[in-house]
Design a protein around this motif. Structure first.
Motif, PDB file in Angstrom:
ATOM      1  N   TYR A 283      22.703 -25.353  -1.135  1.00 29.38           N
ATOM      2  CA  TYR A 283      23.151 -25.247   0.241  1.00 29.38           C
ATOM      3  C   TYR A 283      22.098 -25.859   1.155  1.00 29.38           C
ATOM      4  CZ  TYR A 283      26.560 -21.645  -1.116  1.00 29.38           C
ATOM      5  OH  TYR A 283      27.611 -20.952  -1.684  1.00 29.38           O
TER       6      TYR A 283
ATOM      7  N   GLN B 140      20.737 -25.495   5.183  1.00 29.92           N
ATOM      8  CA  GLN B 140      20.839 -24.635   6.349  1.00 29.92           C
ATOM      9  C   GLN B 140      19.946 -25.171   7.458  1.00 29.92           C
ATOM     10  OE1 GLN B 140      19.610 -20.488   5.907  1.00 29.92           O
ATOM     11  NE2 GLN B 140      21.010 -19.848   7.526  1.00 29.92           N
TER      12      GLN B 140
ATOM     13  N   LYS C  71      21.877 -21.904  12.137  1.00 24.75           N
ATOM     14  CA  LYS C  71      23.222 -22.220  11.645  1.00 24.75           C
ATOM     15  C   LYS C  71      23.427 -21.512  10.310  1.00 24.75           C
ATOM     16  CE  LYS C  71      24.311 -25.362  14.779  1.00 24.75           C
ATOM     17  NZ  LYS C  71      25.392 -25.148  15.741  1.00 24.75           N
ATOM     18  N   PRO C  72      24.677 -21.356   9.895  1.00 29.65           N
ATOM     19  CA  PRO C  72      24.904 -20.769   8.562  1.00 29.65           C
ATOM     20  C   PRO C  72      24.636 -21.786   7.458  1.00 29.65           C
ATOM     21  CG  PRO C  72      26.992 -21.348   9.588  1.00 29.65           C
ATOM     22  CD  PRO C  72      25.926 -21.610  10.619  1.00 29.65           C
ATOM     23  N   PRO C  73      24.408 -21.326   6.231  1.00 23.95           N
ATOM     24  CA  PRO C  73      24.270 -22.259   5.106  1.00 23.95           C
ATOM     25  C   PRO C  73      25.570 -23.042   4.906  1.00 23.95           C
ATOM     26  CG  PRO C  73      23.531 -20.054   4.493  1.00 23.95           C
ATOM     27  CD  PRO C  73      24.224 -19.932   5.810  1.00 23.95           C
ATOM     28  N   GLU C  74      25.415 -24.314   4.501  1.00 23.46           N
ATOM     29  CA  GLU C  74      26.567 -25.158   4.199  1.00 23.46           C
ATOM     30  C   GLU C  74      26.466 -25.624   2.754  1.00 23.46           C
ATOM     31  OE1 GLU C  74      27.440 -27.188   8.567  1.00 23.46           O
ATOM     32  OE2 GLU C  74      26.442 -28.356   7.015  1.00 23.46           O
TER      33      GLU C  74
END
Lengths: 112, 114
Positions: B35, B37, B41-44
């Motif tokens: 991921y 991040q 922000k949220p993890p992608e």
């Protein structure tokens, strides 16, 4: 793609207060997850919900899977300073098209 | 042992450098993830490996190259990165890719690209 609307974006509370945050979506889901991320660490799973209407507790934390399957909330009772962090709701689709998607997060600050 | 370890903890690299991030787990998990991040922000999700095979690539640029040499190790090779690639890179693992399988995250590698 999946859009998870998480609110509030941030909260400032006094130690001992209760906290509530929620996530909503325009899509129906089969799973709701709640994670906490401390500074400098990866997210840690707090509660997983798999059935509509399910209400699950983990210590001072309680989470519910909405009966419409489009929303979930997380409550923290009697907050303490170590509750500080970012709380994310999440969706896990599972299977061959696996994808874990997070909401934008709620930053919680607890004043002692 | 319910730990996912990541090395290095911090990495600073220039745009012409080649570096690698490493992730390790000894929980017998057969699914591993990368991921990205960004701050606040949220993890992608970037990549998913299932049984050491790449099963999902979320349209990640080719300057990021994942590798899963065995069921315990996951690498992310970095080459010709851009400053906007600076972020926290998180590794995770789970028993499988079922929605019932909890993902365990490592502490991340904080990457700065100059």
């Amino acid at each position: 793609g999946q859009q998870l609307n998480q609110s509030p974006q941030s909260m400032f509370i006094q130690e001992g207060e209760d906290v509530s945050m929620n996530c909503t979506s325009s899509s129906i889901f089969n799973t709701w997850l709640w994670y906490k991320q401390d500074p400098g660490e990866g997210p840690v799973l707090l509660i997983a919900l798999y059935k509509a209407g399910e209400l699950t507790s983990n210590g001072r934390l309680t989470a519910q899977f909405g009966i419409t399957r489009k929303d979930s909330f997380l409550n923290i009772s009697a907050s303490i300073p170590s509750d500080v962090g970012i709380y994310f709701c999440g969706q896990n689709s599972g299977g061959s098209n696996y994808k874990l998607t997070f909401g934008k997060g709620t930053l919680l600050t607890v004043n002692p | 042992d319910t730990e996912v370890t990541q090395t290095p903890k911090h990495l600073v690299m220039g745009m012409t450098n080649k570096k690698s991030l490493k992730c390790e787990q000894h929980m017998g998990h057969r699914a591993m993830y990368w991921y990205k991040q960004k701050a606040k922000k949220p993890p992608e999700l970037m990549f998913v490996y299932s049984y050491e095979k790449l099963s999902i690539n979320e349209s990640v640029p080719s300057r990021f190259s994942p590798e899963c040499p065995n069921s315990s190790l996951l690498n992310l090779h970095l080459h010709a990165l851009q400053p906007e690639d600076s972020a926290l890179y998180l590794c995770a693992s789970s028993k499988g890719t079922s929605r019932y399988n909890e993902q365990f995250f490592g502490p991340g590698t904080r990457l700065t690209v100059l």
